[in-house]
Design a protein around this motif. Sequence first.
Motif, PDB file in Angstrom:
ATOM      1  N   LYS A 209       0.847  -1.189   0.000  1.00  0.00           N
ATOM      2  CA  LYS A 209       0.000   0.000   0.000  1.00  0.00           C
ATOM      3  C   LYS A 209       0.883   1.241   0.000  1.00  0.00           C
ATOM      4  O   LYS A 209       2.071   1.178   0.333  1.00  0.00           O
ATOM      5  CB  LYS A 209      -0.905   0.013   1.230  1.00  0.00           C
ATOM      6  CG  LYS A 209      -0.148   0.075   2.557  1.00  0.00           C
ATOM      7  CD  LYS A 209      -1.098   0.027   3.742  1.00  0.00           C
ATOM      8  CE  LYS A 209      -0.329   0.086   5.063  1.00  0.00           C
ATOM      9  NZ  LYS A 209      -1.228   0.001   6.234  1.00  0.00           N
ATOM     10  N   LYS A 210       0.284   2.374  -0.397  1.00  0.00           N
ATOM     11  CA  LYS A 210       1.017   3.626  -0.311  1.00  0.00           C
ATOM     12  C   LYS A 210       1.191   3.991   1.151  1.00  0.00           C
ATOM     13  O   LYS A 210       0.337   3.704   1.992  1.00  0.00           O
ATOM     14  CB  LYS A 210       0.268   4.739  -1.048  1.00  0.00           C
ATOM     15  CG  LYS A 210       0.353   4.619  -2.562  1.00  0.00           C
ATOM     16  CD  LYS A 210      -0.283   5.808  -3.249  1.00  0.00           C
ATOM     17  CE  LYS A 210      -0.147   5.696  -4.768  1.00  0.00           C
ATOM     18  NZ  LYS A 210      -0.784   6.834  -5.460  1.00  0.00           N
ATOM     19  N   LYS A 211       2.285   4.658   1.467  1.00  0.00           N
ATOM     20  CA  LYS A 211       2.610   4.952   2.857  1.00  0.00           C
ATOM     21  C   LYS A 211       1.580   5.854   3.526  1.00  0.00           C
ATOM     22  O   LYS A 211       1.412   5.824   4.730  1.00  0.00           O
ATOM     23  CB  LYS A 211       3.999   5.586   2.932  1.00  0.00           C
ATOM     24  CG  LYS A 211       5.114   4.597   2.632  1.00  0.00           C
ATOM     25  CD  LYS A 211       6.485   5.202   2.863  1.00  0.00           C
ATOM     26  CE  LYS A 211       7.570   4.153   2.636  1.00  0.00           C
ATOM     27  NZ  LYS A 211       8.932   4.702   2.861  1.00  0.00           N
ATOM     28  N   ASP A 212       0.873   6.648   2.725  1.00  0.00           N
ATOM     29  CA  ASP A 212      -0.113   7.560   3.313  1.00  0.00           C
ATOM     30  C   ASP A 212      -1.537   7.057   3.124  1.00  0.00           C
ATOM     31  O   ASP A 212      -2.497   7.810   3.206  1.00  0.00           O
ATOM     32  CB  ASP A 212       0.023   8.961   2.695  1.00  0.00           C
ATOM     33  CG  ASP A 212      -0.167   8.937   1.182  1.00  0.00           C
ATOM     34  OD1 ASP A 212      -0.200   7.841   0.593  1.00  0.00           O
ATOM     35  OD2 ASP A 212      -0.272  10.031   0.584  1.00  0.00           O
ATOM     36  N   SER A 213      -1.683   5.766   2.870  1.00  0.00           N
ATOM     37  CA  SER A 213      -3.010   5.214   2.595  1.00  0.00           C
ATOM     38  C   SER A 213      -3.125   3.808   3.149  1.00  0.00           C
ATOM     39  O   SER A 213      -2.126   3.099   3.322  1.00  0.00           O
ATOM     40  CB  SER A 213      -3.274   5.196   1.086  1.00  0.00           C
ATOM     41  OG  SER A 213      -4.460   4.492   0.793  1.00  0.00           O
ATOM     42  N   ASP A 214      -4.379   3.398   3.440  1.00  0.00           N
ATOM     43  CA  ASP A 214      -4.638   2.044   3.902  1.00  0.00           C
ATOM     44  C   ASP A 214      -5.136   1.144   2.773  1.00  0.00           C
ATOM     45  O   ASP A 214      -5.434  -0.027   2.988  1.00  0.00           O
ATOM     46  CB  ASP A 214      -5.680   2.048   5.028  1.00  0.00           C
ATOM     47  CG  ASP A 214      -5.147   2.676   6.307  1.00  0.00           C
ATOM     48  OD1 ASP A 214      -3.928   2.539   6.554  1.00  0.00           O
ATOM     49  OD2 ASP A 214      -5.935   3.297   7.039  1.00  0.00           O
ATOM     50  N   VAL A 215      -5.240   1.697   1.564  1.00  0.00           N
ATOM     51  CA  VAL A 215      -5.757   0.943   0.422  1.00  0.00           C
ATOM     52  C   VAL A 215      -4.596   0.282  -0.304  1.00  0.00           C
ATOM     53  O   VAL A 215      -3.598   0.930  -0.633  1.00  0.00           O
ATOM     54  CB  VAL A 215      -6.526   1.855  -0.549  1.00  0.00           C
ATOM     55  CG1 VAL A 215      -7.023   1.053  -1.756  1.00  0.00           C
ATOM     56  CG2 VAL A 215      -7.701   2.508   0.166  1.00  0.00           C
ATOM     57  N   VAL A 216      -4.731  -1.026  -0.563  1.00  0.00           N
ATOM     58  CA  VAL A 216      -3.673  -1.738  -1.271  1.00  0.00           C
ATOM     59  C   VAL A 216      -3.567  -1.238  -2.712  1.00  0.00           C
ATOM     60  O   VAL A 216      -4.573  -0.962  -3.362  1.00  0.00           O
ATOM     61  CB  VAL A 216      -3.914  -3.265  -1.254  1.00  0.00           C
ATOM     62  CG1 VAL A 216      -3.741  -3.823   0.133  1.00  0.00           C
ATOM     63  CG2 VAL A 216      -5.292  -3.606  -1.822  1.00  0.00           C
TER      64      VAL A 216
END
Length: 253
Positions: A209-216
């Motif tokens: 996932k992106k470091k600033d997001s919880d979405v894969v």
Amino acid sequence: MRMIATLLVVSVFSMLLAGCGGIYSGIPKNTVMVKKINQDKPAEEVEYNGVLSEESVKTLSVNAVNKYFGHNLSVDDILIETTSMNQQQIKAVLADATNDMKMKLGFLVEYKEQLSEVANGIYMSTIVNKYDSEDVYGVVMNAKDGEVVGLSTVNAEKRPTSVEKKYDIAGMVAKADQFIVTMGDFTQGQLEWDDSYYLSGYVTELYYKKKDSDVVELSVLINALSGEVVGFYKDIMTILQLWIGKRMYGISK
């Protein structure tokens, strides 16, 4: 690992994502969730109805296999069979995959951005090397622009002839990190492994996932015996893989 045998659509779609060529010939003609591309479309046609033509799908699929698996195949060297899904069908598969998972009503809004990127649907192709019947790949691409959002080798679980060691999770994450850098789709350090994965035979699928997001955003498939990258999925395809994995296998931590 537990199988959810009653979810036919989910299991079929999972096999499609895994690149299992046999499933294409085995799907009944009245199956709702997949449809074969019209083979009567003229070869010179580049685009129709806002989506890629059959010939474009074939060329882009071969290019993807060559790029990620080190081949030098031409369209004359392969056999290809392609199915398609529109956005509504993708939503239906996602809804089925999350059924009984205590999701809140309207959960699809969470994936609005990823679904909007496949507004024209996706194509799923099985590619067979004419000169090696065991050399088979599954390619998933955005029907609008041909972006490859999924790629895997069908024989991903094949045991290598010589195995020096079995990679642990840390070793496989290191291999996946190296692969992500070579993809060119993400800047270095943009993604991080979120500690989740699932196992299917010798193959482990790692989720990023992106470091600033919880979405894969991405999943990478690694053969634990050879350490080779045997596939990847991006964006909405990673989300589908994640939920199908939860239903069919369970996610490990």
